[in-house]
Design an enzyme around this catalytic site. Sequence first.
Site, mmCIF file in Angstrom:
data_model
loop_
_atom_site.group_PDB
_atom_site.id
_atom_site.type_symbol
_atom_site.label_atom_id
_atom_site.label_comp_id
_atom_site.label_asym_id
_atom_site.label_seq_id
_atom_site.Cartn_x
_atom_site.Cartn_y
_atom_site.Cartn_z
ATOM 1 N N ASP A 104 0.843 -1.202 0.000
ATOM 2 C CA ASP A 104 0.000 0.000 0.000
ATOM 3 C C ASP A 104 0.875 1.247 0.000
ATOM 4 O OD1 ASP A 104 -2.106 -1.751 0.372
ATOM 5 O OD2 ASP A 104 -2.108 -1.494 2.555
HETATM 6 N N1 URA Z 1 -1.071 -5.951 3.815
HETATM 7 C C1 URA Z 1 -1.568 -4.702 3.831
HETATM 8 O O1 URA Z 1 -2.602 -4.456 4.411
HETATM 9 N N2 URA Z 1 -0.889 -3.740 3.203
HETATM 10 C C2 URA Z 1 0.276 -3.968 2.558
HETATM 11 O O2 URA Z 1 0.849 -3.039 2.008
HETATM 12 C C3 URA Z 1 0.780 -5.275 2.562
HETATM 13 C C4 URA Z 1 0.087 -6.260 3.195
#
Ligand code: URA
Length: 235
Positions: A104
């Site tokens: 993310d």
């Molecule tokens: N899980 C998440 O919620 N975000 C990420 O970036 C990676 C794994």
Amino acid sequence: MERLDKFLCDSGVGTRSQVKVILKSGRVTVDDAVERDGSRKIDAQAQKVCLDGEALGGMQRMVVMLNKPAGFVTATEDKRDATVMELLPEPLRRMGLNPVGRLDKATEGLLLFTNDGDLLHRLISPKKEVPKVYYAKHEGTATQEDVKAFAEGLSLRDGTKCLPAILEPIAAGESRITVCEGKYHQVRRMMASRGMTVLYLERQKEGHLTLGNLPRGEVRILTQEEIKALEDSSY
Ligand code: URA
């Protein structure tokens, strides 16, 4: 047999138009004779192609590790946000690299890129169960009941079923989470389903690979041995 200009692009010499200029200027040799014609067919296994006297290797299988900072989206292009591609140094941007899975925008840590489509698919397939380890700071404190629920395979708030995962409480508001799949916002949603909002998330490990002492925002190219081990962990 392949076109000389394509071979030069794949070797990271430059874009198609840069390669045209380089060819024109007589800096490229095939078996020690200057070659200016990009459409010429070459056999990369049998012939020696040089730029300024240095032998070129053609398309090399490459895996790059980035220590991703927050604020960059995992995409090759985005209209609004800066992408992780912008963190790759210029020569690496021409190597046909794609991110392996996604982190993310707010998540930091280990993100791999590769130009090998097969390897990419194996690494992101939940069937191959390549474990990914995350460090999270979160609201609340993980309990033994949460640990058990993770181990049994959580159901998220929207009904999505998760594969069994490992939750390790570290301290109040801090946990380590190991998952073998990469659903959208997976770790944040898993933690939220147990009432713990994630405040900070960092991926620390993928397969056997760790960030080591790679500084945030920096990249490093994996060795062929590291790629081989990564490949083995995805079978
Ligand atoms: N899980 C998440 O919620 N975000 C990420 O970036 C990676 C794994």
